[in-house]
Design a protein around this motif. Structure first.
Motif, PDB file in Angstrom:
ATOM      1  N   ASP A  53      30.939  44.257  35.380  1.00  0.00           N
ATOM      2  CA  ASP A  53      29.864  45.337  35.665  1.00  0.00           C
ATOM      3  C   ASP A  53      28.576  44.817  36.413  1.00  0.00           C
ATOM      4  N   GLN A  74      25.689  44.911  38.879  1.00  0.00           N
ATOM      5  CA  GLN A  74      24.786  45.882  39.160  1.00  0.00           C
ATOM      6  C   GLN A  74      23.659  45.550  40.277  1.00  0.00           C
ATOM      7  N   TYR A  75      23.124  46.527  41.045  1.00  0.00           N
ATOM      8  CA  TYR A  75      22.031  46.384  42.202  1.00  0.00           C
ATOM      9  C   TYR A  75      21.150  47.575  42.056  1.00  0.00           C
TER      10      TYR A  75
END
Length: 333
Positions: free
Chosen positions: A209, A211-212
């Motif tokens: 998972d 994320q950015y």
């Protein structure tokens, strides 16, 4: 507010008078996409770009490890590992590695990238002694018979030291010099060129998972910070290559965003290395579950990278890629 400028890259001899060269090479641009966090992108002509921002986009790149950076270069992958995602176990015996290296050189590779630790998603860390045993003898044997530049794919200073002593030329760190604090000082002391890659997390956890806030700008900022750190330690920008790290802590959507915005990274003032060969997103989009069957998709993405001015393409399938690049260049004039 910080602005980022992505060249809208073009090619061909029929170029407008206001066109400027991309990284000193044959490609050029007249407009850029101006990007900023929390703001809609806009397209502006080059004369509106601040001079200090335009200069790194246009300046010629110095040769790296003896390779000219004004033309596409093919980096052949040599994994001396039992567990790499695509070719694990095929070249981990020294003689098998040398045979494959010779074949890639004959097929047109201009640089080899030798690694002794798999960085596939979920891979565990390899002890230093084992990684050295997998790589240094192959580098030394290859150096006896060839002067081809050798990149060493490692995160560890001790492995890098042994590789450089064996005849390696460039250190390619998939962690972007965040794993081993001794690696940057070593490369500075040895005057070794480096490749700074972006990754989120380590191989064991990076695909859990990711994320950015904005993957294109987040990766750019990371690379800019690590380049500045390397320069402060004594590695000049002329000896630094950058890699946005396709597949390293990125979803399929993240990868595609980076590929579509690849020309942004010319703003770092360094050559760009692109490694997409046989990766998972190519299998998903191209409907090729077997990594060995992903050469067509890998080549398609690689040529798209070259069209945005990428200087080095890291590949498994050297012969197929070299043929494709030659025809691509001929068709484009």
């Amino acid at each position: 507010m910080t602005f980022y400028y992505r060249p809208l890259v073009q090619h061909g001899a029929a170029r407008p008078e206001d066109a400027v060269p991309l990284a000193g090479g044959p490609l050029w641009f007249t407009h850029v996409e101006a990007l900023a966090r929390g703001q809609a992108p806009s397209v502006i002509p080059v004369w509106e770009v601040p001079e200090h921002e335009l200069e790194p986009l246009t300046a010629p790149r110095a040769p790296v490890a003896g390779l000219a950076m004004d033309r596409p270069q093919i980096m052949g992958i040599l994994n001396t590992t039992p567990d790499s995602f695509s070719d694990g176990g095929r070249h981990n015996a020294p003689e098998a590695a040398l045979i494959h290296a010779r074949a890639m050189i004959a097929a047109g590779a201009s640089i080899l990238d030798i690694g002794g630790e798999s960085t596939r998603p979920g891979a565990a860390e390899v002890p230093v002694e084992e990684e050295i045993a997998r790589t240094a003898p192959v580098i030394a044997a290859l150096r006896v018979e060839s002067d081809i530049p050798i990149s060493v794919d490692t995160r560890k200073a001790a492995v890098a030291r042994a590789a450089l002593e064996a005849g390696g030329d460039l250190i390619n760190d998939v962690s972007g010099f965040t794993f081993d604090p001794e690696l940057v000082p070593l490369c500075a002391a040895q005057q070794a060129p480096v490749c700074v890659m972006h990754s989120q997390g380590d191989p064991e956890t990076m695909q859990q998972d990711p994320q950015y806030d904005d993957v294109l700008l987040d990766v750019y900022d990371f690379l800019a910070a690590q380049i500045a750190r390397a320069e402060a330690a004594g590695i000049p920008r002329a000896r630094i290559v950058t890699d946005p790290g396709i597949g390293f802590g990125k979803t399929r959507a993240h990868n595609l965003t980076l590929l579509q915005g690849m020309a942004l990274f010319h703003g770092l003032g360094c050559p760009i290395l692109l490694g997409v060969s046989r990766k998972g997103f190519i299998g998903h989009i191209g409907q090729a579950p077997d990594p060995a069957a992903r050469a067509p998709g890998s080549i398609a993405v690689g040529l798209a990278g070259f069209a945005q001015g990428v200087q080095i393409l890291r590949v498994h399938d050297v012969a197929d890629t070299t043929q494709a690049v030659r025809l691509w260049q001929a068709a484009r004039g």
